[in-house]
Scaffold this motif. Structure first.
Motif: not given
Length: 468
Positions: A161-167
């Motif tokens: 997700t954007p900025q890697g908040k959830a992978l």
């Protein structure tokens, strides 16, 4: 005419042709010989055949690859969680899936009367192999720690997700097949700490045959999905748990039925000249911002038995705006200029620049203008035109791998690497060894050097090769 003079002239001509042919296959550029080791995987070495992928999410770099486990690897694997335990009945379902695929392949072989080969496929397919997928993580310090491993023959897909908040780590086993309008769901693990820990998420629906899946926002995801009725646009407003679908052909090509009837009549009249003509539709999809995406579709005339290449009849652009609780809003623009096809397995992030190649041309997506801008073309090699096989784009440099015909090709081509620091105005050739090419990861964060994996003393290291 003097026969000796004729023979002498012919020999000179043949020697000239052969000399030029040899000249064409001499590699251009100098090897990338200067290097430094900038990283090391603290865990088992990845298999030489493994297709390794490195992706960046915020401050974290995640690297995935495969390993065929031997007894000497067991201790190294024990340093990190074995993620199989989180996925219900993973080993049993993996084996059943492997056997099902093997039977399907064997049935196809039997249909062509290759009984011995079919039997070998069934025998080898029933034997389990302990292939493990490894996930390594680094934070720019050079050390990549093993974060986890999971069994599977087909590798992993990493979606952020954007900025890697959830992978999301999508495995190679199917959790459930599509329920009506819902796409197939593959076993997926989730991380909310940039990959440090992973948790099985039984509600997320991600995986093949979805194409070009991307999160526009933390909970808004979009993707393409091929179905028998045609390509569907999927979108989810709850973090890829439930998906809504729209049949793209109805939106983008509302005139399709009438056009295809007319095409069938014309193709029937010309069948004797060109073979059985067909229509095909191509699709692409790219993120614009937190609620909008843009894509293109092209209607192509296909002549399977003709020497003429497939011809694009028309290209249309579709822009889509998503809103929770409402159907997506479409805006269709017909008869736009031809566009490059989207790479099948490319991962596109919302806030990153987008490049595509087709033939010898490099294009960049102008998101504001919703158009593709041609930035450069690949240079000739020894006087022969080239086409681009692969490309990497960084902040300070671009790298392309090109192919070209030569007089002695006989189905093989001259392969040459080039890089540019002025966005394709000038190109400089260079060479990669087989080892460098086999472990190639792409450009570093700045775009000033190529990164490649290598094995040194039983460890997998990351080597950096400056481009000048």
């Amino acid at each position: 005419m003097n026969i000796r003079l004729l023979a002498s002239g012919l020999a000179i001509a043949v020697a000239g042709v052969l000399g030029y042919a040899v000249y064409q296959i001499i590699p251009m550029g100098a090897p990338l010989a200067r290097s430094e080791v900038i990283g090391e995987l603290n865990g088992p070495a990845l298999a030489s055949y493994s297709r390794v992928s490195m992706q960046r999410f915020g401050e974290r770099q995640l690297l995935t690859g495969q390993l065929l486990v031997t007894p000497r690897d067991v201790e190294g694997l024990s340093r990190a969680p074995v993620l199989d335990t989180q996925v219900p009945a993973l080993m049993e379902r993996s084996q059943k899936q492997r056997e099902r695929l093997t039977r399907t392949g064997a049935a196809a072989v039997l249909a062509h009367d290759h009984d011995d080969l079919a039997m070998r496929m069934l025998q080898t397919g029933s034997a389990a192999t302990d292939t493990r997928n490894l996930i390594y993580g680094g934070r720019g310090t050079g050390a990549f720690e093993l974060l986890g491993s999971i069994s599977g023959d087909t590798g992993l897909t990493l979606i952020g997700t954007p900025q890697g908040k959830a992978l999301y780590l999508v495995t190679g086993t199917v959790r459930s097949t599509g329920d009506g309008d819902q796409p197939d769901a593959w076993d997926t693990l989730r991380s909310d700490d940039l990959g440090a820990t992973w948790t099985y998420d039984p509600e997320v629906t991600l995986g093949a045959p979805q194409q070009h899946t991307v999160f526009l926002a933390q909970d808004l995801a979009v993707a393409l999905e091929p179905r028998e009725a045609g390509m569907r646009l999927l979108h989810s407003c709850d973090g890829a748990r439930r998906w809504s679908a729209a049949l793209l052909k109805e939106q983008v090509w509302p005139d399709a039925a009438a056009f295809e009837r007319g095409f069938a009549e014309t193709a029937g009249k010309e069948r004797g000249l060109y073979g059985e003509e067909q229509l095909a539709y191509g699709w692409s999809l790219y993120p614009l911002d937190e609620k909008r995406a843009v894509g293109w579709s092209w209607r192509t005339r296909v002549r399977p038995d003709a020497q003429e290449k497939d011809r694009v009849i028309e290209t249309r652009r579709f822009e889509v705006e998503f809103q929770e609780g409402a159907s997506p809003a479409f805006r269709i623009t017909p008869a736009v200029p031809p566009v490059p096809a989207q790479k099948p397995h490319a991962r596109v992030a919302r806030d990153q620049p987008v490049f595509e190649t087709t033939g010898d041309a490099i294009y960049e997506l102008d998101k504001a203008g919703r158009a593709w801008i041609e930035r450069s073309v690949s240079p000739e090699v020894r006087g022969m035109p080239t086409w681009i096989g692969d490309a990497w784009f960084g902040r300070n440099a671009w790298v392309i791998k090109t192919y070209a015909d030569h007089m002695l090709s006989f189905g093989e081509y001259t392969k040459t690497y080039f890089y540019t620091r002025d966005q394709g105005k000038t190109w400089l050739p260079f060479q990669l060894s087989h080892e460098q090419e086999r472990g190639l990861l792409g450009l570093d964060l700045t775009g000033d050097a190529l990164l490649s994996l290598a094995e040194r003393g039983g460890k997998t290291v990351i080597q950096r090769y400056p481009l000048d």
